[in-house]
Design an enzyme around this catalytic site. Sequence first.
Site, PDB file in Angstrom:
ATOM      1  N   CYS A  49       0.961  -1.367  -0.070  1.00  0.00           N
ATOM      2  CA  CYS A  49      -0.009  -0.013  -0.052  1.00  0.00           C
ATOM      3  C   CYS A  49       0.900   1.221  -0.011  1.00  0.00           C
ATOM      4  O   CYS A  49       0.330   2.266  -0.483  1.00  0.00           O
ATOM      5  CB  CYS A  49      -0.912  -0.034   1.224  1.00  0.00           C
ATOM      6  SG  CYS A  49      -0.060  -0.014   2.555  1.00  0.00           S
ATOM      7  N   ARG A  51       4.166   1.328  -1.239  1.00  0.00           N
ATOM      8  CA  ARG A  51       5.314   1.477  -2.493  1.00  0.00           C
ATOM      9  C   ARG A  51       5.070   0.437  -3.520  1.00  0.00           C
ATOM     10  O   ARG A  51       4.146  -0.323  -3.427  1.00  0.00           O
ATOM     11  CB  ARG A  51       6.675   1.131  -1.835  1.00  0.00           C
ATOM     12  CG  ARG A  51       6.646  -0.398  -1.304  1.00  0.00           C
ATOM     13  CD  ARG A  51       7.870  -0.508  -0.304  1.00  0.00           C
ATOM     14  NE  ARG A  51       7.961   0.346   0.940  1.00  0.00           N
ATOM     15  CZ  ARG A  51       8.851   1.442   1.083  1.00  0.00           C
ATOM     16  NH1 ARG A  51       9.446   1.864   0.092  1.00  0.00           N
ATOM     17  NH2 ARG A  51       8.574   1.919   2.040  1.00  0.00           N
ATOM     18  N   GLU A 110       8.994  -0.965  11.476  1.00  0.00           N
ATOM     19  CA  GLU A 110       7.852  -1.862  11.585  1.00  0.00           C
ATOM     20  C   GLU A 110       8.294  -3.121  10.918  1.00  0.00           C
ATOM     21  O   GLU A 110       9.258  -3.236  10.109  1.00  0.00           O
ATOM     22  CB  GLU A 110       6.545  -1.275  10.767  1.00  0.00           C
ATOM     23  CG  GLU A 110       6.716  -0.943   9.427  1.00  0.00           C
ATOM     24  CD  GLU A 110       6.178  -2.081   8.346  1.00  0.00           C
ATOM     25  OE1 GLU A 110       5.793  -2.929   8.674  1.00  0.00           O
ATOM     26  OE2 GLU A 110       6.479  -1.714   7.233  1.00  0.00           O
ATOM     27  N   ASP A 111       7.549  -4.506  11.381  1.00  0.00           N
ATOM     28  CA  ASP A 111       7.990  -5.777  11.016  1.00  0.00           C
ATOM     29  C   ASP A 111       7.375  -6.201   9.734  1.00  0.00           C
ATOM     30  O   ASP A 111       8.222  -7.210   9.171  1.00  0.00           O
ATOM     31  CB  ASP A 111       7.926  -6.751  12.148  1.00  0.00           C
ATOM     32  CG  ASP A 111       8.615  -6.181  13.502  1.00  0.00           C
ATOM     33  OD1 ASP A 111       9.692  -5.761  13.030  1.00  0.00           O
ATOM     34  OD2 ASP A 111       8.324  -6.231  14.529  1.00  0.00           O
ATOM     35  N   GLN A 112       6.403  -5.822   9.273  1.00  0.00           N
ATOM     36  CA  GLN A 112       5.504  -6.497   8.092  1.00  0.00           C
ATOM     37  C   GLN A 112       6.349  -6.328   6.977  1.00  0.00           C
ATOM     38  O   GLN A 112       6.321  -7.236   6.067  1.00  0.00           O
ATOM     39  CB  GLN A 112       4.099  -5.633   8.119  1.00  0.00           C
ATOM     40  CG  GLN A 112       3.195  -6.192   6.955  1.00  0.00           C
ATOM     41  CD  GLN A 112       2.205  -5.463   7.018  1.00  0.00           C
ATOM     42  OE1 GLN A 112       1.869  -4.661   7.396  1.00  0.00           O
ATOM     43  NE2 GLN A 112       1.020  -6.203   6.257  1.00  0.00           N
ATOM     44  N   GLY A 186     -14.162   2.992  15.420  1.00  0.00           N
ATOM     45  CA  GLY A 186     -13.252   3.502  14.258  1.00  0.00           C
ATOM     46  C   GLY A 186     -12.001   2.757  14.229  1.00  0.00           C
ATOM     47  O   GLY A 186     -11.703   1.794  14.913  1.00  0.00           O
TER      48      GLY A 186
END
Length: 408
Positions: A49, A51, A110-112, A186
Site C-alpha cells: 500500500c 510502495r 515496523e516488521d511487516q 473506528g
Amino acid sequence: MQFGFLGINYKNAQLAVRDKASFTDAMKLELFQKAEAVGVEQCMVLSTCNRSEVWFFYTREEQKAQIQKIYEDMFSEVSLTEYLVMLSGEEAMAYLFRIAAGLESLVLGEDQILGQVKEALDYSRTMGYSGKELNKVVRDAITCAKQIKTELKISEKPLSVSYIGIRKLNESCGIAGKRILVIGSGKTAILALKYIYEYQKVRVAACSRTYAHARQLREEFPEIAIISYEERYQLMKTCDIVISATASPHLVVRREEFSPSAPLTFLDLAAPRDVDTAFEADPLVRLINLDTLQEIVEENKKERRHLMAESGERIRMYVNETAAWLRSSRIDSTIESLQQRCSAIVEDSYNYLNRKMELTPREQKLVKKVLHASVQRILREPIRELKRIDTREEQELYRAFTKQLFQI
C-alpha cells in the site's frame, strides 16, 4: 552486471497515485517477461500500500530506460514520470537494505515489510526470474534486517498511540482476565481491540453511537459483546477497564453522570478527550489519556532516531560486503571456465597414463590426485588475482586475456 531500482513510494507519490500503480501477481509476471525481452533476466517487484518498486540486474545502461518505459506503460492511466525514483549500484542496494529493516517505512521499524520483501523474492524465484545475484542481495538485506531488529530492537520502540496505550494500561492494572468496555468503532478502537485480544481470558463489550457500526466489529472479533450506546454507564458498573476512542467533539463519559463503586481504569485515546478529567479526583479511578502517553511517544521517537543512526552503520557494512561479492562474481564464469579447462587437461593426462601403464586401483587414485593438485597449484595465484579485480573495465580485460591464453 549492475543492480538497479525503479519505483514510487509514499514519500514521493500520494495514495491516489500509488493506488493506480499497484501490481497484481499477473502484472508482476508480465513485467518480468517484458524485462526479459530486453535482456533483464533477474527482476523483483515489491508492491504494497505504501510502495510500488522494481529491483533488477542490468548489463547495459540503456536497459534502465527500457525498464522505466515498461513500468510506465503498465500504468498508462496515470503519469508517473514526475514521481519515479531510479537508483543504481550500492545506492540502490543500501535503499533495499533500509527497506527490509523498516527504516523506510511509514511507521519506523515496523516488521511487516520484512515479510513482504521475502514474499517478493519468493515470487520472483518461483517464476524463474531470480538468479544467484538477486538472491544474494535480497537475502543479505533480510539477514541484515534481522540482525538490526534482534540486536538494536528498533521495533520494540513503538510509535502507535494505541499500542503504547494498551501497554501502559497493562502496566497499570493488568489486562488478562479483566472485564473491558470499548467505546467507539473506528480505526483507533479496532487497533486497541487487536492489542487487547492478545491477552488471555478477557471479556470485552463494545458500543458506538451508531449501533450498526458497533455490530460490524463482530466480523473481526466474533467473541465481542455489543451493547447500545445508551447502556454504557450501566455496563461500566461491572467493568474493570473502559477504553474510549471516538471522534466525538464532546465528552462521552461525564463525571456527573457516573460514579464508580469499585476500582476502574479509563484509557482515553481520543482527541479531543472522551473522558471527563474530573475523574482524576476520584480515588477509585485511574485515568490514562493522550497527555500521559505523549511523553512516552516522544521518548520513543528520540530513541528510534538514535537507533536509526546505528542501523545505518550496520547497513553500510553489509552493503560493502555484498557489493564486493557482486564485483568478484562478475569474474566467476571466467574462473569456472578456467577450472573446467584444467579439469579436462587432468582427465586427458590421466587417461593417457592409465592406458600406457598398468596401474592398480590405488595407483589410479594417487595419479589422479597428484595431477589435480599440480594443476590447482598453478591456478591458485591467477584465480586469487582475478578475484581481487574491482572495476568492470579491468575484469573485461582480464577475462579476454584469460580466454585467449587458455583457449577457453
